[in-house]
Scaffold this active site. Structure first.
Site, PDB file in Angstrom:
ATOM      1  N   HIS A   1     -22.763-123.165 -79.143  1.00 13.90           N
ATOM      2  CA  HIS A   1     -22.512-123.449 -77.777  1.00 13.90           C
ATOM      3  C   HIS A   1     -21.472-124.703 -77.534  1.00 13.90           C
ATOM      4  O   HIS A   1     -20.580-124.565 -76.977  1.00 13.90           O
ATOM      5  CB  HIS A   1     -23.950-123.579 -77.294  1.00 13.90           C
ATOM      6  CG  HIS A   1     -23.983-124.097 -75.701  1.00 13.90           C
ATOM      7  ND1 HIS A   1     -24.354-123.530 -74.606  1.00 13.90           N
ATOM      8  CD2 HIS A   1     -23.366-125.320 -74.981  1.00 13.90           C
ATOM      9  CE1 HIS A   1     -24.245-123.978 -73.571  1.00 13.90           C
ATOM     10  NE2 HIS A   1     -23.768-125.023 -73.645  1.00 13.90           N
ATOM     11  N   GLU A   2     -21.681-125.613 -78.231  1.00 15.27           N
ATOM     12  CA  GLU A   2     -20.701-126.936 -78.308  1.00 15.27           C
ATOM     13  C   GLU A   2     -19.529-126.797 -78.753  1.00 15.27           C
ATOM     14  O   GLU A   2     -18.533-127.103 -78.023  1.00 15.27           O
ATOM     15  CB  GLU A   2     -21.685-128.185 -78.734  1.00 15.27           C
ATOM     16  CG  GLU A   2     -22.828-128.489 -78.179  1.00 15.27           C
ATOM     17  CD  GLU A   2     -22.809-128.588 -76.815  1.00 15.27           C
ATOM     18  OE1 GLU A   2     -21.828-129.142 -75.993  1.00 15.27           O
ATOM     19  OE2 GLU A   2     -24.105-128.466 -76.037  1.00 15.27           O
TER      20      GLU A   2
ATOM     21  N   HIS B   1     -17.543-125.013 -76.024  1.00 15.15           N
ATOM     22  CA  HIS B   1     -17.009-126.071 -75.159  1.00 15.15           C
ATOM     23  C   HIS B   1     -15.699-126.783 -75.718  1.00 15.15           C
ATOM     24  O   HIS B   1     -14.553-126.968 -75.156  1.00 15.15           O
ATOM     25  CB  HIS B   1     -17.986-127.109 -74.828  1.00 15.15           C
ATOM     26  CG  HIS B   1     -19.122-126.728 -73.888  1.00 15.15           C
ATOM     27  ND1 HIS B   1     -18.899-126.030 -72.709  1.00 15.15           N
ATOM     28  CD2 HIS B   1     -20.427-126.727 -74.065  1.00 15.15           C
ATOM     29  CE1 HIS B   1     -19.892-125.966 -72.067  1.00 15.15           C
ATOM     30  NE2 HIS B   1     -20.828-125.980 -72.721  1.00 15.15           N
TER      31      HIS B   1
END
Ligand SMILES: [Zn+2]
Length: 391
Positions: free
Chosen positions: A84-85, A88
């Site tokens: 998820h990170e 980003h």
């Protein structure tokens, strides 16, 4: 969780954020580290998976099997968080924003960006890709669980996959809550930014929503404690709500700080005429006559009116006490070449990014080697307090 640090003025990171921990390595050029608080989360999740979740979903297995399922589930959970990170981070890098690192901590993960997105569109893309990744992961894990019989994977694998599907789904939905600095709050900010044309106004709206969301989650946590919900679940919601409310407030203040400081020159933000230390002073004198008598954690070292270095409390602490009598300031100071020195007219926007990127908490202001002032994180904190009063 999400990246709480898309905010620009992260110079205050060491004292305020308090993130310190273990470096794991790097993935695609992104530094990954574990904050010490992450270990609490790790054991909490491992214990919940091993002791409660998997025994309930697949009964009659041995302890060892539950432990193996727990370890696998926990590692996959943190891998999901990391993906998820990373999502980003990749989009931010694509949009020209440097990533200072990805940190996993007690409330999840965060990718720390060096600056704000330049446009509402970039902000939208950087924020939306996180929940999209979590939704995709949920689909993949649910798919594995659904196909496990046909693939001959057995009940334990199917149970772990199904639960990770659920966890990623929850992660995506939680992060879409419209409270800054959660991803949903960033999407709200991007929309408000696009409509109003003002990053500051948009951040104020998203931050207010983040604070509201934070206190609402805290209130739900308190309610759940009294309504007989689980103790850990209730406390968890209280902590996470409180954290979100704080992060929302600080993010907005940091943006204001950046806006207030950026138009200033170094001479306007510095503490003028700082106290200095001669290089030939013994460390014993340095301790007793300087560090113990003054509230500063560093002193510029000046000889015949010219800056020769900077000595910090940290450098002193690396040395044993018995060496203090026969060592001098010049033995331990960082030399002038390693000290960040700016001119009095340097814009504060450059000073702030220098401090952020160099990881240094103090900058000397000088002309022709002559010291005029010092800018430290505590000066900047003072500015932040003024911003706090304004709000
Ligand atoms: Zn996120």
């Amino acid at each position: 969780m999400t990246e709480t640090a898309h905010s620009p003025a992260e110079i205050r990171r060491p004292p305020r954020r308090g993130l310190a921990g273990v470096r794991l390595g790097s993935v695609a050029g992104f530094e990954i580290s574990l904050d010490y608080s992450w270990f609490i989360l790790f054991f909490l999740i491992l214990a919940t998976f091993t002791g409660a979740v998997f025994p309930a979903s697949v009964p009659d297995l041995s302890r060892l099997e539950y432990l193996l399922m727990g370890v696998a589930g926990t590692l996959l959970f943190f891998s999901s968080l990391l993906l998820h990170e990373l999502a980003h981070s990749f989009v931010a890098r694509w949009k020209g924003i440097r990533i200072e690192g990805i940190t996993l901590f007690i409330f999840g993960g965060m990718a720390r960006t060096a600056r704000e997105a330049s446009t509402a569109g970039d902000e939208f893309l950087i924020a939306v890709v996180g929940p999209v990744t979590s939704f995709l992961l949920a689909a993949v894990f649910y798919g594995i669980a659904a196909a496990s019989v046909r693939l001959g994977l057995g009940d334990p694998v199917s149970a772990v996959a199904a639960y990770l599907g659920l966890v990623n789904l929850a992660l995506a939905i939680f992060n879409l809550l419209p409270g800054f600095p959660l991803d949903g709050g960033r999407l709200l900010r991007a929309a408000a930014w696009r409509v109003t044309g003002s990053l500051r106004g948009a951040t104020r709206i998203a931050s207010a929503s983040g604070r509201f969301m934070g206190w609402a989650i805290t209130a739900l946590g308190v309610f759940s404690l009294f309504a007989g919900g689980g103790l850990i679940g209730g406390l968890w919601m209280i902590f996470i709500g409180w954290f979100l409310a704080q992060a929302a407030r600080v993010s907005y203040q940091q943006l204001l700080l950046q806006e207030i400081l950026s138009p200033l020159a170094a001479r306007q933000a510095m503490s003028p005429q700082p106290e200095t230390v001669p290089p030939d002073v013994s460390l014993e004198e340095l301790v007793h006559d300087f560090f113990l008598r003054r509230p500063f954690s560093s002193f510029p070292v000046v000889e015949d009116g010219v800056i020769v270095g900077l000595v910090t409390l940290g450098q002193l602490k690396t040395l044993d006490r018995e060496n203090w009598a026969h060592k001098r300031v010049s033995d331990i100071m960082s030399p002038v070449e390693e000290t960040v020195i700016v001119g009095p007219d340097t814009p504060m926007s450059s000073v702030l990014s220098m401090m952020r990127e160099g990881g240094s908490s103090r900058v000397l202001v000088a002309t022709n080697g002559r010291l005029l002032g010092i800018i430290s994180t505590s000066d900047i904190t003072r500015w932040l307090d003024r911003v706090g009063l304004v709000e």
